[in-house]
Design a protein around this motif. Sequence first.
Motif, PDB file in Angstrom:
ATOM      1  N   LEU A   1     -37.272  11.665 -15.747  1.00  7.84           N
ATOM      2  CA  LEU A   1     -37.898  10.863 -16.791  1.00  7.84           C
ATOM      3  C   LEU A   1     -37.975  11.625 -18.112  1.00  7.84           C
ATOM      4  O   LEU A   1     -37.790  11.052 -19.191  1.00  7.84           O
ATOM      5  CB  LEU A   1     -39.297  10.442 -16.348  1.00  7.84           C
ATOM      6  CG  LEU A   1     -39.362   9.427 -15.207  1.00  7.84           C
ATOM      7  CD1 LEU A   1     -40.760   9.389 -14.605  1.00  7.84           C
ATOM      8  CD2 LEU A   1     -38.955   8.039 -15.706  1.00  7.84           C
ATOM      9  N   ILE A   2     -38.253  12.916 -18.044  1.00  8.31           N
ATOM     10  CA  ILE A   2     -38.394  13.728 -19.255  1.00  8.31           C
ATOM     11  C   ILE A   2     -37.038  13.982 -19.897  1.00  8.31           C
ATOM     12  O   ILE A   2     -36.901  13.972 -21.126  1.00  8.31           O
ATOM     13  CB  ILE A   2     -39.103  15.053 -18.908  1.00  8.31           C
ATOM     14  CG1 ILE A   2     -40.567  14.781 -18.541  1.00  8.31           C
ATOM     15  CG2 ILE A   2     -39.018  16.035 -20.067  1.00  8.31           C
ATOM     16  CD1 ILE A   2     -41.238  15.945 -17.872  1.00  8.31           C
ATOM     17  N   GLU A   3     -36.024  14.209 -19.078  1.00  6.95           N
ATOM     18  CA  GLU A   3     -34.696  14.501 -19.617  1.00  6.95           C
ATOM     19  C   GLU A   3     -33.997  13.252 -20.148  1.00  6.95           C
ATOM     20  O   GLU A   3     -33.099  13.352 -20.983  1.00  6.95           O
ATOM     21  CB  GLU A   3     -33.839  15.166 -18.547  1.00  6.95           C
ATOM     22  CG  GLU A   3     -34.301  16.572 -18.202  1.00  6.95           C
ATOM     23  CD  GLU A   3     -33.349  17.319 -17.294  1.00  6.95           C
ATOM     24  OE1 GLU A   3     -33.343  18.568 -17.342  1.00  6.95           O
ATOM     25  OE2 GLU A   3     -32.611  16.659 -16.533  1.00  6.95           O
TER      26      GLU A   3
ATOM     27  N   ASP B   1     -34.576  19.937 -19.439  1.00  4.91           N
ATOM     28  CA  ASP B   1     -33.964  19.902 -20.760  1.00  4.91           C
ATOM     29  C   ASP B   1     -34.695  18.842 -21.582  1.00  4.91           C
ATOM     30  O   ASP B   1     -34.611  17.646 -21.316  1.00  4.91           O
ATOM     31  CB  ASP B   1     -32.478  19.547 -20.624  1.00  4.91           C
ATOM     32  CG  ASP B   1     -31.733  19.606 -21.952  1.00  4.91           C
ATOM     33  OD1 ASP B   1     -32.387  19.518 -23.008  1.00  4.91           O
ATOM     34  OD2 ASP B   1     -30.492  19.718 -21.933  1.00  4.91           O
ATOM     35  N   VAL B   2     -35.437  19.278 -22.588  1.00  5.15           N
ATOM     36  CA  VAL B   2     -36.247  18.352 -23.379  1.00  5.15           C
ATOM     37  C   VAL B   2     -35.656  18.116 -24.764  1.00  5.15           C
ATOM     38  O   VAL B   2     -36.353  17.678 -25.674  1.00  5.15           O
ATOM     39  CB  VAL B   2     -37.705  18.856 -23.495  1.00  5.15           C
ATOM     40  CG1 VAL B   2     -38.377  18.902 -22.141  1.00  5.15           C
ATOM     41  CG2 VAL B   2     -37.762  20.230 -24.160  1.00  5.15           C
ATOM     42  N   THR B   3     -34.368  18.395 -24.902  1.00  6.85           N
ATOM     43  CA  THR B   3     -33.719  18.225 -26.207  1.00  6.85           C
ATOM     44  C   THR B   3     -33.831  16.787 -26.696  1.00  6.85           C
ATOM     45  O   THR B   3     -34.238  16.529 -27.840  1.00  6.85           O
ATOM     46  CB  THR B   3     -32.241  18.642 -26.115  1.00  6.85           C
ATOM     47  OG1 THR B   3     -32.140  19.961 -25.574  1.00  6.85           O
ATOM     48  CG2 THR B   3     -31.596  18.609 -27.495  1.00  6.85           C
ATOM     49  N   GLU B   4     -33.474  15.836 -25.841  1.00  2.24           N
ATOM     50  CA  GLU B   4     -33.512  14.438 -26.248  1.00  2.24           C
ATOM     51  C   GLU B   4     -34.950  13.954 -26.451  1.00  2.24           C
ATOM     52  O   GLU B   4     -35.226  13.154 -27.354  1.00  2.24           O
ATOM     53  CB  GLU B   4     -32.800  13.565 -25.204  1.00  2.24           C
ATOM     54  CG  GLU B   4     -31.332  13.897 -25.015  1.00  2.24           C
ATOM     55  CD  GLU B   4     -30.554  13.829 -26.322  1.00  2.24           C
ATOM     56  OE1 GLU B   4     -30.823  12.882 -27.118  1.00  2.24           O
ATOM     57  OE2 GLU B   4     -29.715  14.706 -26.566  1.00  2.24           O
ATOM     58  N   LEU B   5     -35.851  14.456 -25.623  1.00  2.00           N
ATOM     59  CA  LEU B   5     -37.252  14.073 -25.774  1.00  2.00           C
ATOM     60  C   LEU B   5     -37.799  14.550 -27.112  1.00  2.00           C
ATOM     61  O   LEU B   5     -38.540  13.821 -27.800  1.00  2.00           O
ATOM     62  CB  LEU B   5     -38.073  14.652 -24.621  1.00  2.00           C
ATOM     63  CG  LEU B   5     -39.568  14.331 -24.606  1.00  2.00           C
ATOM     64  CD1 LEU B   5     -39.786  12.833 -24.508  1.00  2.00           C
ATOM     65  CD2 LEU B   5     -40.258  15.046 -23.451  1.00  2.00           C
ATOM     66  N   GLU B   6     -37.436  15.756 -27.505  1.00  2.00           N
ATOM     67  CA  GLU B   6     -37.885  16.285 -28.795  1.00  2.00           C
ATOM     68  C   GLU B   6     -37.305  15.483 -29.960  1.00  2.00           C
ATOM     69  O   GLU B   6     -37.988  15.229 -30.960  1.00  2.00           O
ATOM     70  CB  GLU B   6     -37.498  17.758 -28.922  1.00  2.00           C
ATOM     71  CG  GLU B   6     -38.571  18.724 -28.481  1.00  2.00           C
ATOM     72  CD  GLU B   6     -39.770  18.683 -29.422  1.00  2.00           C
ATOM     73  OE1 GLU B   6     -39.788  19.417 -30.418  1.00  2.00           O
ATOM     74  OE2 GLU B   6     -40.696  17.884 -29.159  1.00  2.00           O
TER      75      GLU B   6
END
Length: 425
Positions: free
Chosen positions: A415-417, A229-234
């Motif tokens: 780390l990504i999430e 889930d990359v929502t926060e990263l984006e």
Amino acid sequence: MGRYLFRLPDVGEGVAEAEIVVWHVKPGDVVKEDQSLVDVMTDKATVDMTAPVDGVVTAIHGEIGAMLSVGSVLVELAVEGQGNAEADIVVDAVPAAPAPSPEPGPAASDPLPPPAPSPPPSSPAKPAVFAARAEGDAPLASPATRARAFARGVALQFVPGTGPGGRITPDDLDAYLASDGAAAVGDVRYAARDGVNDTKIIGLRRKIAEKMQEAKRRIPHIAYVEEADVTELEKLRQDLNAHRKPDQPKLTLLPFFMQALVRALPDFPQINARYDDDAGVLHAYDGIHIGIATQTPGGLMVPVVRHAESRDIWGLAAEVARVTAAARDGTAARGDLSGSTITITSLGTLGGIATTPVINHPEVAIIGPNKIVERPVVDGSFVTVRKMMNLSSSFDHRIVDGYDAALFVQRLKRLIEHPALLFMD
């Protein structure tokens, strides 16, 4: 006048031979010192060979695609003074490429060319081209005729009908087939194509082919795919871009994945490594040198961001931009194209659902982010829309067990999430 033999020099890093990629001169050309003579490709990079002296080209050695060993003669020059070779030295090299003839026809002393063969007897004329029906005007035919046309791959839209109301009869279908469809009524969609286009695989494309073949032949790959889930990263990436300084580069997702590797790899030293399977030695590196698989006009290249552990997110973005631009415009130095310890490959918006990337030999792992898609995700008792990405990866199963591969990717996923972890000590 003297004779100067320009030989393929030792370009270093253990290179024993090089491939001729492009000739910039031909016999008869006048060249100046430092003028480009020929481009050669090693397994590291393309190198521009320039003239060491002024002179006139008397011969070139090797066709495009030929492999020459270090020390082989590339170009012969007529120069002022003594040169570096006696006139009676016989050069053992590939025969020189012939110079283009200055005259359009044969000289008077040349034998006459053989007469051209007589043209074959003319073929019988084909029937006239049929006329197609107007758009939306459906063809009329019996079920049996339709089935026979379908079996023969014929579109009835282009078959003229002579029956009542323009109905297509069996005889109409036979006449159409006998005429080879008359080039499908001038519609090339149904014209047969018999051409074969041969392309010699040379230069960078040949290097890519050799590298891919070597990697698949020598490395038993294990693939692993996980979603993140990359929502926060984006959100973080977009906010940083909105408030970046004028001298800071625009951030893509790539620097964040590189930062994740920097955080995760110290706990998996066998993954940040190169395996010398000939010697049976695994070289695990403290420094993290990340290869960036890059599409260039000539094909795939892997420029390297060295010591990623010593750069912040902006420094990673700037260095990625520098080395990938150099790879694309052909100015990358040999050091920019070698020495990676792990590689990231991404097709961006073309990333697909999942990939099975080929490891960049002699590394032992490659990471392949796929495209971001918005999907409904169950969050407790609710369904919400999140930005999701599949993270593909391949590992050398001789070195990395499946369990360790899964642990490593799960660490990257965390780390990504939770991108705040990327910046915590």
